[in-house]
Design an enzyme around this catalytic site. Sequence first.
Site, PDB file in Angstrom:
ATOM      1  N   SER A 190       0.498   8.360 -11.640  1.00 43.41           N
ATOM      2  CA  SER A 190       1.288   7.324 -10.961  1.00 43.41           C
ATOM      3  C   SER A 190       2.759   7.409 -11.344  1.00 43.41           C
ATOM      4  O   SER A 190       3.619   6.863 -10.654  1.00 43.41           O
ATOM      5  CB  SER A 190       0.742   5.933 -11.290  1.00 43.41           C
ATOM      6  N   GLY A 225       0.588   3.470 -18.565  1.00 46.45           N
ATOM      7  CA  GLY A 225       2.002   3.670 -18.860  1.00 46.45           C
ATOM      8  C   GLY A 225       2.742   4.674 -18.001  1.00 46.45           C
ATOM      9  O   GLY A 225       3.812   5.139 -18.383  1.00 46.45           O
ATOM     10  N   ASP A 262      -1.398 -11.446 -18.791  1.00 46.06           N
ATOM     11  CA  ASP A 262      -1.562 -11.363 -17.341  1.00 46.06           C
ATOM     12  C   ASP A 262      -0.190 -11.161 -16.702  1.00 46.06           C
ATOM     13  O   ASP A 262       0.732 -11.944 -16.936  1.00 46.06           O
ATOM     14  CB  ASP A 262      -2.195 -12.668 -16.844  1.00 46.06           C
ATOM     15  N   LYS A 309       0.531  -2.843  -1.908  1.00 50.30           N
ATOM     16  CA  LYS A 309      -0.680  -2.195  -1.402  1.00 50.30           C
ATOM     17  C   LYS A 309      -0.964  -2.742  -0.003  1.00 50.30           C
ATOM     18  O   LYS A 309      -0.990  -3.966   0.191  1.00 50.30           O
ATOM     19  CB  LYS A 309      -1.868  -2.467  -2.325  1.00 50.30           C
TER      20      LYS A 309
END
Length: 363
Positions: A190, A225, A262, A309
């Site tokens: 990613s 990461g 979160d 997304k």
Amino acid sequence: MNKLALYCRAGFEKETAGEITDKAAQLGVFGFVNLKENSGYIIFECYQAGDADRLARELKFEQLIFARQMIVVGDMLQDLPAEDRISPIVAQYQALNPRHSSDIFVETPDTNEAKELLTFCRKFTVPLRSSLKKQGWLTKSERAKGSMGLHILFVRPGCCYVGYAYNDNKSPFFMGIPRLKFPAEAPSRSTLKLEEAILTFIPEAEEKKRFTDEMTGVDLGACPGGWTYQLVKRGVFVYAVDHGKMAASLHETGRIEHCPEDGFKFQPLKRKTIDWLVCDMVEQPMRISKLIGKWLINGWCRETIFNLKLPMKKRYQEVQLCLAYLEEELEKQGFWFKIQAKHLYHDREEITVHIAVMGRKPQ
């Protein structure tokens, strides 16, 4: 030549078509789209003569989300003779007389079927370039005002579109795709999404000023990461927010603090403005948009790159809703800001958005 060919990811032809139709209409240009699903490109044919060239000049390429490249083309050349493919191409260019051209790119759509043509395209480029130079073309610098790159789009053997694009209003990359290498030390693939985003949204001359070792960043949903790595590589100290574990190699840099929280609830320390917020969480696009909006409106960050997304259906409409929401919220607060979005090569069913806040408008 009164058509535009727009390259895109296979499967996103309808989104590309909807977007070019809307953007062209905003400039008073109208036409119709020819597309084949999963072909990796579309053709937008203008009703009025000269309108395709006008779009190539006036429709800012950076405003297009789903297009990887935008070129002006004529009718497709079909069944090029194997013994002389060059003459019909040169004949189309003679009508244009591209004296201000800088180079030639022989390309294909980014599909498995079309990629089989790439070896031919590479070999064909050499004699074609030589023939075009004999016509007195390909002599300008790509940085010269008004200069154009010549593009040939082969969609199948013996069939191609002949065209051009203005060098100051197109993707600089072959096929509109930056060629990035996966860094061996990066925790996940990613990382290439954020690297491509920085390459796309941040001018190269500004990158060292926009990322320094005096800056702080927050990566929401950071584990393991991949995105944090790109910020740390550029010197930024990162608060990595995720309940999951971060790669040991990132801890060893001394440039991250892991916050096992979160991402939707995390807030920066009071009176501390974060320079960079990045986010690649799997969540509904509007929920991410509202989260990013909260950070910007509260003054918690100055600049952000994040992914949205996309749903299975009405992807273009969802993108429009999310971007309109963010623009409206920032306008309400009187911010000066710049917003860009792109369906990057390393994105899949998602787009990447960049927003920079430059201050508030005077009351």
